[in-house]
Design a protein around this motif. Structure first.
Motif, PDB file in Angstrom:
ATOM      1  N   ARG A   1       0.835  -1.200   0.000  1.00 50.08           N
ATOM      2  CA  ARG A   1       0.000   0.000   0.000  1.00 50.08           C
ATOM      3  C   ARG A   1       0.862   1.238   0.000  1.00 50.08           C
TER       4      ARG A   1
ATOM      5  N   ILE B   1      -6.752  -2.438  -0.528  1.00 53.38           N
ATOM      6  CA  ILE B   1      -6.932  -0.986  -0.624  1.00 53.38           C
ATOM      7  C   ILE B   1      -7.575  -0.469   0.658  1.00 53.38           C
TER       8      ILE B   1
ATOM      9  N   ASP C   1      -7.654   2.715 -13.199  1.00 52.58           N
ATOM     10  CA  ASP C   1      -8.557   3.157 -12.138  1.00 52.58           C
ATOM     11  C   ASP C   1      -7.874   3.027 -10.763  1.00 52.58           C
ATOM     12  N   ARG C   2      -6.588   2.770 -10.766  1.00 52.41           N
ATOM     13  CA  ARG C   2      -5.730   2.739  -9.569  1.00 52.41           C
ATOM     14  C   ARG C   2      -5.935   1.498  -8.716  1.00 52.41           C
TER      15      ARG C   2
ATOM     16  N   GLY D   1      -0.212   8.874  -4.175  1.00 50.32           N
ATOM     17  CA  GLY D   1       0.131   8.132  -2.976  1.00 50.32           C
ATOM     18  C   GLY D   1      -1.092   7.794  -2.178  1.00 50.32           C
TER      19      GLY D   1
ATOM     20  N   LEU E   1      -4.003   7.879   0.739  1.00 44.22           N
ATOM     21  CA  LEU E   1      -4.856   8.869   1.392  1.00 44.22           C
ATOM     22  C   LEU E   1      -4.687   8.756   2.886  1.00 44.22           C
ATOM     23  N   ALA E   2      -4.221   7.587   3.309  1.00 48.15           N
ATOM     24  CA  ALA E   2      -4.174   7.332   4.748  1.00 48.15           C
ATOM     25  C   ALA E   2      -3.030   8.117   5.379  1.00 48.15           C
TER      26      ALA E   2
ATOM     27  N   GLU F   1      -9.163   4.177   6.339  1.00 47.60           N
ATOM     28  CA  GLU F   1      -7.958   4.176   5.512  1.00 47.60           C
ATOM     29  C   GLU F   1      -8.247   3.616   4.125  1.00 47.60           C
ATOM     30  N   VAL F   2      -7.772   4.328   3.126  1.00 47.07           N
ATOM     31  CA  VAL F   2      -7.895   3.882   1.739  1.00 47.07           C
ATOM     32  C   VAL F   2      -6.540   4.129   1.087  1.00 47.07           C
ATOM     33  N   ALA F   3      -5.969   3.094   0.498  1.00 45.48           N
ATOM     34  CA  ALA F   3      -4.564   3.196   0.098  1.00 45.48           C
ATOM     35  C   ALA F   3      -4.359   4.005  -1.177  1.00 45.48           C
ATOM     36  N   TRP F   4      -5.257   3.889  -2.131  1.00 51.53           N
ATOM     37  CA  TRP F   4      -5.038   4.577  -3.401  1.00 51.53           C
ATOM     38  C   TRP F   4      -6.223   5.481  -3.666  1.00 51.53           C
ATOM     39  N   ASP F   5      -5.949   6.535  -4.432  1.00 48.34           N
ATOM     40  CA  ASP F   5      -6.984   7.542  -4.645  1.00 48.34           C
ATOM     41  C   ASP F   5      -7.966   7.073  -5.724  1.00 48.34           C
ATOM     42  N   VAL F   6      -8.738   6.045  -5.382  1.00 49.98           N
ATOM     43  CA  VAL F   6      -9.669   5.484  -6.358  1.00 49.98           C
ATOM     44  C   VAL F   6     -10.934   6.338  -6.430  1.00 49.98           C
TER      45      VAL F   6
ATOM     46  N   THR G   1     -15.394   2.862  -7.879  1.00 50.99           N
ATOM     47  CA  THR G   1     -14.411   1.784  -7.779  1.00 50.99           C
ATOM     48  C   THR G   1     -14.329   1.282  -6.342  1.00 50.99           C
ATOM     49  N   LEU G   2     -14.333   2.219  -5.401  1.00 49.42           N
ATOM     50  CA  LEU G   2     -14.276   1.841  -3.993  1.00 49.42           C
ATOM     51  C   LEU G   2     -15.494   1.011  -3.606  1.00 49.42           C
TER      52      LEU G   2
ATOM     53  N   LEU H   1     -11.632   9.845  -4.261  1.00 51.60           N
ATOM     54  CA  LEU H   1     -11.866   9.955  -2.823  1.00 51.60           C
ATOM     55  C   LEU H   1     -11.206  11.185  -2.219  1.00 51.60           C
ATOM     56  N   SER H   2     -10.059  11.591  -2.796  1.00 49.68           N
ATOM     57  CA  SER H   2      -9.344  12.728  -2.215  1.00 49.68           C
ATOM     58  C   SER H   2     -10.147  14.016  -2.344  1.00 49.68           C
TER      59      SER H   2
ATOM     60  N   ARG I   1     -16.922  10.716   2.494  1.00 50.97           N
ATOM     61  CA  ARG I   1     -16.071   9.532   2.450  1.00 50.97           C
ATOM     62  C   ARG I   1     -16.619   8.437   3.377  1.00 50.97           C
TER      63      ARG I   1
END
Lengths: 325, 252
Positions: free
Chosen positions: A71, A205, A259-260, A322, A324-325, B81-86, B90-91, B135-136, B143
């Motif tokens: 991640r 994710i 789409d990441r 990068g 968001l967390a 927590e969400v790792a990538w800016d999807v 998609t989320l 999401l950002s 969110r």
């Protein structure tokens, strides 16, 4: 097949024939002036081009999977210690003089990579936790690095020493079909394992707990990752030495066009990695230097400034690519 | 039915037994460290107690394959927590993962069904306008709704959420509570770990109060969540104001 994959595939289909023509000796496809053009193409350039594709695809795919698993956009396949362990195996082959036979060097490197995979599985495999896994990988990397330095410092002959140091820089000179037969099938198997890890990486994710609530089996995911990264990176190091930065850079170049989701990044990263290493290797061959520029050096020369630019960009906008967390 | 029998985890839970029915909102309450999140994770099958069992419709949860369990029980963790800016869609679609076939596994869904469930979840959390937004670029409340929609997209029979209202302002918290209640009215079992006692009082059909890892009270909020209990457990003198369904808690 997505439009991105098709575009990358089309670029590869264009680039491979062009790469066969480029080199110290340029070959005009319509009026071949070089008498042994056929031999150069089939016995030197074609296997070399296929090797660049396999190595680049393996590193790109492994990098995408690693970044998804950890991640973290700064993760790199080297973090698991597979590449240093494979290099250690190769250094051992040089050190003992066993590298003279064509198959022993890659075989020893593969044994090194396999040892690292087994060790990773033993140390971290039971819990399935990411932190322990990463630390175990870094421990293996540093141990393998130390043993390599030891082997170099205790090198039996000056010849072995120079062989080791040159080999570690990563290169594709004088490689032939038997390296292709070693590297390509293992890389394909590794990429298949990484692709199978895709849904698990997508679940991650949301974080480890939410991923488990979605039915993810962390140990299975870890096993797929060890197999995938081990096979791709291990077989790449076995035939070409250490080639850096591809696994780090390529997923970044590709990610904005997806789409990441990590699962959607693995195949395009593999294709883009293949393209990058192919082009880089062509440039190495074509640059008018006294001796051919080493592929590993060339990629690191380009990769380091890129990495710096990436860091600065991430600092400016924390949500760009990068976490968001 | 989601039931727990004599759950014990050393220094976290002590002999907790309860049976939850579908179609209602249950609130798990208690002071910090009382074991609320631990109990919720046990009910979700994410933590295995050292003693006791959690059973879904009579079958122990540990006997379910992880993906089967994940199709029945949706779990919303506390940390957003969400790792990538999807993108939001998609989320939300990640909630379909337990239904989709992993390699070498048969899928339990079709792309059309995934689309329908995702669209339904987006609608339930009023997120249609945001579906293509990363999401950002969402507010904290938006969110939180997107993460809740992710759980709904899995169409679980049980919806377990750990402090879903944390970090939400008044209006967003009220909106999310209303949407979770609507899910219960559709027949789902909704279990929420909450800190806000008034929200539990006004919206939950049942409250379970934990103290030091054991059940201190269990029942409808009007009878279980008394002022005396609050003073005993939280150590704060308190009294309820207002009418049932519109209660407010006065402290001191």
């Amino acid at each position: 097949m997505t439009r991105l994959n098709l575009t990358l595939l089309a670029a590869l289909i264009l680039a491979v024939p062009l790469s066969l023509l480029a080199g110290k000796v340029w070959i005009d496809p319509f009026h071949p002036a070089v008498p042994n053009a056929g031999v150069i193409l089939l016995e030197l350039r074609l296997p070399r081009a296929l090797l660049t594709l396999a190595i680049g695809a393996g590193l790109g795919g492994a990098g995408a999977a690693m970044q998804g698993y950890l991640r973290n956009p700064l993760a790199d396949p080297g973090l698991f210690g597979i590449a240093p362990a494979a290099a250690l195996g190769a250094v051992f082959a040089f050190w003992t003089g066993l590298s003279a036979a064509a198959w022993t060097l890659p075989l020893f490197a593969l044994i090194g990579a396999g040892g690292a995979m087994a060790l990773l599985g033993l140390i971290a495999g039971r819990s399935g936790g990411v932190a322990l896994f990463t630390l175990a990988g870094m421990m293996i990397a540093s141990l393998a690095g130390a043993l390599m330095s030891l082997a170099i410092s205790l090198s039996p002959t000056a010849f072995a020493l120079s062989e080791i140091v040159t080999w570690l820089m990563g290169a594709l000179t004088d490689r032939g079909w038997h390296e292709v037969w070693i590297c390509a099938p293992l890389t394909l198997a590794g990429l298949a394992a990484l692709r199978a890890a895709g849904p698990g990486l997508d679940a991650l994710i949301l974080g480890a707990t939410a991923a488990r609530s979605l039915g993810l089996d962390p140990r299975r995911l870890q096993a797929l990752l060890i197999a995938g990264v081990g096979l791709t990176v291990g077989s790449g190091v076995a035939v070409a030495g250490i080639v850096g930065f591809v696994g780090l850079i390529v997923p970044h170049l590709v990610r904005p066009f997806t789409d990441r989701r990590p699962s959607r990044l693995i195949v395009p990263s593999a294709l883009a990695g293949a393209l990058l290493v192919l082009v880089a290797d062509c440039l190495c061959r074509v640059l008018p230097l006294v001796s051919e520029l080493r592929l590993g050096i060339a990629l690191s020369l380009v990769g380091a400034p890129f990495f710096l630019a990436l860091l600065l960009r991430l600092r400016r906008s924390p949500t760009l690519d990068g976490g968001l967390a | 039915m989601l039931s727990a029998q004599n759950l014990t985890l050393p220094s976290r839970l002590h002999d907790v037994s309860l049976t939850l029915g579908p179609g209602e909102v249950t609130a798990i309450l208690g002071p910090n460290g009382a074991g609320k999140s631990t109990l919720l994770a046990c009910l979700a099958g994410l933590l295995v107690p050292t003693q006791g069992t959690v059973a879904l419709s009579g079958t122990p949860l540990v006997q379910f394959p992880p993906r089967t369990r994940a199709r029945r029980i949706g779990y919303l963790p506390q940390s957003p927590e969400v790792a990538w800016d999807v993108h939001v869609e998609t989320l939300v679609r990640l909630g379909r993962l337990p239904w989709q076939g992993a390699p070498l596994h048969r899928p339990h869904t079709s792309p059309a069904e995934d689309d329908a469930a995702t669209a339904e979840a987006l609608a339930a959390m009023d997120l249609e306008a945001f579906r293509h937004r990363p999401l950002s670029r969402l507010s904290g409340g938006e969110r939180a709704r997107a993460l809740a929609a992710r759980v709904l997209a899995g169409r679980p029979q049980w919806l377990l959420a750990d402090e879903p209202l944390a970090n939400l302002d008044l209006a967003h918290a009220a909106a999310l509570v209303a949407r979770l209640k609507a899910q219960a009215h559709e027949g789902r079992g909704v279990v929420l770990v909450l800190h806000d006692l008034a929200t539990a009082m006004n919206h939950a059909a049942r409250v379970i109060v934990l103290a030091n890892g054991a059940v201190a009270a269990d029942g409808p909020p009007e009878t279980a969540l008394t002022a005396e209990l609050i003073e005993n457990i939280w150590g704060v003198p308190a009294r309820w104001l207002g009418e049932p369904g519109a209660r407010a808690l006065a402290l001191g």
